[in-house]
Enzyme design. Structure first.
Site, mmCIF file in Angstrom:
data_model
loop_
_atom_site.group_PDB
_atom_site.id
_atom_site.type_symbol
_atom_site.label_atom_id
_atom_site.label_comp_id
_atom_site.label_asym_id
_atom_site.label_seq_id
_atom_site.Cartn_x
_atom_site.Cartn_y
_atom_site.Cartn_z
ATOM 1 N N SER A 71 0.796 -1.236 0.000
ATOM 2 C CA SER A 71 0.000 0.000 0.000
ATOM 3 C C SER A 71 0.825 1.282 0.000
ATOM 4 O O SER A 71 0.255 2.370 -0.127
ATOM 5 C CB SER A 71 -0.951 0.023 1.193
ATOM 6 O OG SER A 71 -2.067 -0.765 0.893
ATOM 7 N N LYS A 74 0.206 3.335 -2.910
ATOM 8 C CA LYS A 74 -0.960 4.232 -2.976
ATOM 9 C C LYS A 74 -0.538 5.704 -2.880
ATOM 10 O O LYS A 74 -1.205 6.602 -3.389
ATOM 11 C CB LYS A 74 -1.951 3.892 -1.853
ATOM 12 C CG LYS A 74 -2.593 2.493 -1.997
ATOM 13 C CD LYS A 74 -3.473 2.167 -0.801
ATOM 14 C CE LYS A 74 -4.384 0.965 -0.968
ATOM 15 N NZ LYS A 74 -3.797 -0.346 -0.906
ATOM 16 N N TYR A 196 -3.483 -2.138 -10.368
ATOM 17 C CA TYR A 196 -3.394 -1.985 -8.913
ATOM 18 C C TYR A 196 -2.498 -3.066 -8.315
ATOM 19 O O TYR A 196 -1.610 -2.781 -7.498
ATOM 20 C CB TYR A 196 -4.814 -2.037 -8.320
ATOM 21 C CG TYR A 196 -4.847 -2.119 -6.815
ATOM 22 C CD1 TYR A 196 -4.801 -0.973 -6.031
ATOM 23 C CD2 TYR A 196 -4.914 -3.358 -6.169
ATOM 24 C CE1 TYR A 196 -4.814 -1.062 -4.642
ATOM 25 C CE2 TYR A 196 -4.934 -3.449 -4.788
ATOM 26 C CZ TYR A 196 -4.883 -2.295 -4.031
ATOM 27 O OH TYR A 196 -4.896 -2.387 -2.666
ATOM 28 N N TYR A 247 -4.487 3.602 8.046
ATOM 29 C CA TYR A 247 -5.842 3.034 8.131
ATOM 30 C C TYR A 247 -6.477 3.333 9.481
ATOM 31 O O TYR A 247 -6.365 4.450 9.979
ATOM 32 C CB TYR A 247 -5.829 1.503 7.880
ATOM 33 C CG TYR A 247 -4.911 1.124 6.767
ATOM 34 C CD1 TYR A 247 -5.192 1.542 5.470
ATOM 35 C CD2 TYR A 247 -3.751 0.392 6.986
ATOM 36 C CE1 TYR A 247 -4.342 1.229 4.431
ATOM 37 C CE2 TYR A 247 -2.900 0.073 5.946
ATOM 38 C CZ TYR A 247 -3.201 0.491 4.687
ATOM 39 O OH TYR A 247 -2.360 0.184 3.687
ATOM 40 N N VAL A 265 1.227 -3.733 3.692
ATOM 41 C CA VAL A 265 1.235 -5.048 4.341
ATOM 42 C C VAL A 265 2.506 -5.863 4.049
ATOM 43 O O VAL A 265 2.666 -6.953 4.578
ATOM 44 C CB VAL A 265 -0.017 -5.911 4.019
ATOM 45 C CG1 VAL A 265 -1.260 -5.332 4.650
ATOM 46 C CG2 VAL A 265 -0.184 -6.118 2.531
HETATM 47 N N1 GLN Z 1 -2.161 -5.243 -2.010
HETATM 48 C C1 GLN Z 1 -2.800 -5.159 -0.730
HETATM 49 C C2 GLN Z 1 -4.299 -5.300 -0.870
HETATM 50 O O1 GLN Z 1 -4.865 -4.889 -1.869
HETATM 51 C C3 GLN Z 1 -2.420 -3.843 -0.139
HETATM 52 C C4 GLN Z 1 -2.969 -3.674 1.255
HETATM 53 C C5 GLN Z 1 -2.029 -2.994 2.188
HETATM 54 O O2 GLN Z 1 -0.818 -2.907 1.985
HETATM 55 N N2 GLN Z 1 -2.576 -2.544 3.286
HETATM 56 O O3 GLN Z 1 -4.947 -5.820 0.000
#
Ligand code: GLN
Length: 311
Positions: A71, A74, A196, A247, A265
């Site tokens: 993430s 993002k 993505y 988050y 993650v």
């Molecule tokens: N690729 C992970 C997902 O789509 C990214 C989530 C994350 O890093 N929090 O669930």
């Protein structure tokens, strides 16, 4: 300590002792396993890198080992989208903390398909949808941006991880279809999911990420001296990181660490001290919110020690 003096020389002696302290949490968290290819990562790794606004980099531990940025991607897709859409990006993407898991579907239904912010999965999928409408090669163009920001031509996507995520991406597909049902998704869902997942599967090291995020500490100017965003766009990204970057643990992170941050993650966390430095800490084991346990701890004790919470 006077913040005017903050540079890598003052932080350097702290890296090893604070890393040793933070490493004590290894064994208490859990490596992400809902993307099968991610669970093969050795869980006892720990790395940290800091880049100050003069471009000096210091690091400790497994700081040059590439890991799955997940993430943290993002953040960079948001930068690309802001460059293209500026204010109009926010027409159907929110700027509020969600207080829910990063891949929750519940809120998306009650909010009529408008994701709360660009850092939860639904919001990032909406950002990728906007990019799909305007970029000829979204995967390649993100890699190109990251290679330039980190000054590392070897940054690439781990295709095995991307495939694994695509095969296990039903929740993300559900979010994208739900947004489509609310008329907030222009492109074919499968196409956007593919970019993505490729973005999330990019691998970078702590050193790469500290360098690549320096522009957020430096009013939008990157390590090459190029303007990536203007000052007001940069402070707004930092504000979103501060309120939504971790988050449903964003409040706790602001309370304990006091820097804008973004987690993934894969176990990486980047954090920014505006006008001073960017930092990336990585350790794969996660807490219940999906944020690295040891990396969060390291940032907490570092900012405590130096008394540099921005608040
Ligand atoms: N690729 C992970 C997902 O789509 C990214 C989530 C994350 O890093 N929090 O669930």
């Amino acid at each position: 300590m006077s913040l005017a003096q903050l540079n890598v020389d003052q932080i350097k002696p702290l890296l090893a002792p604070l890393a040793e302290q933070a490493r004590k949490l290894i064994g208490q968290g859990k490596v992400a396993d809902y993307i099968p290819a991610l669970k093969q990562v050795a869980s006892n790794q720990f790395g940290v890198a800091v880049c100050d606004i003069n471009g000096n980099v210091i690091s400790f531990g497994d700081a040059t080992t590439p890991f799955s940025i997940q993430s943290i991607s993002k953040l960079f897709t948001l930068v690309q989208a802001i460059k293209i859409y500026d204010e109009t990006l926010w027409e159907k993407i929110g700027k509020e903390p969600s207080g829910q898991r990063f891949n929750s579907l519940v809120q998306l239904e009650t909010d009529h398909g408008i994701p709360r912010n660009p850092f939860i999965n639904a919001g990032a999928l909406a950002v990728c949808d906007r990019l799909e409408s305007r970029l000829s090669a979204p995967n390649y163009q993100l890699i190109e941006l990251l290679q330039k920001l980190a000054k590392n031509p070897f940054i690439k996507t781990n295709l095995k991880v991307a495939r694994s995520e695509l095969e296990h991406g039903s929740r993300n597909a559900a979010m994208a279809y739900l947004m489509k049902a609310f008329d907030n998704f222009a492109n074919p869902v499968e196409k956007v999911l593919e970019s993505y997942c490729h973005h999330c599967a990019i691998e970078m090291s702590c050193v790469d990420l500290a360098k690549a995020t320096l522009f957020l500490a430096n009013s939008g100017v990157d390590l090459n001296g190029d303007k990536i965003l203007d000052r007001s766009q940069t402070v707004r990204i930092n504000a979103l990181m501060a309120t939504c970057g971790l988050y449903d643990a964003s409040g706790e992170f602001a309370f304990q660490v006091g820097l804008p941050g973004k987690s993934g993650v894969g176990g990486g966390i980047v954090a920014i001290h505006p006008k001073h430095f960017s930092i990336c800490v990585w350790s794969p084991e996660l807490d219940e919110f999906g944020n690295s346990k040891a990396a969060t701890e390291f940032l907490k004790i570092l900012t405590d020690e130096l008394k540099i919470s921005i608040y």
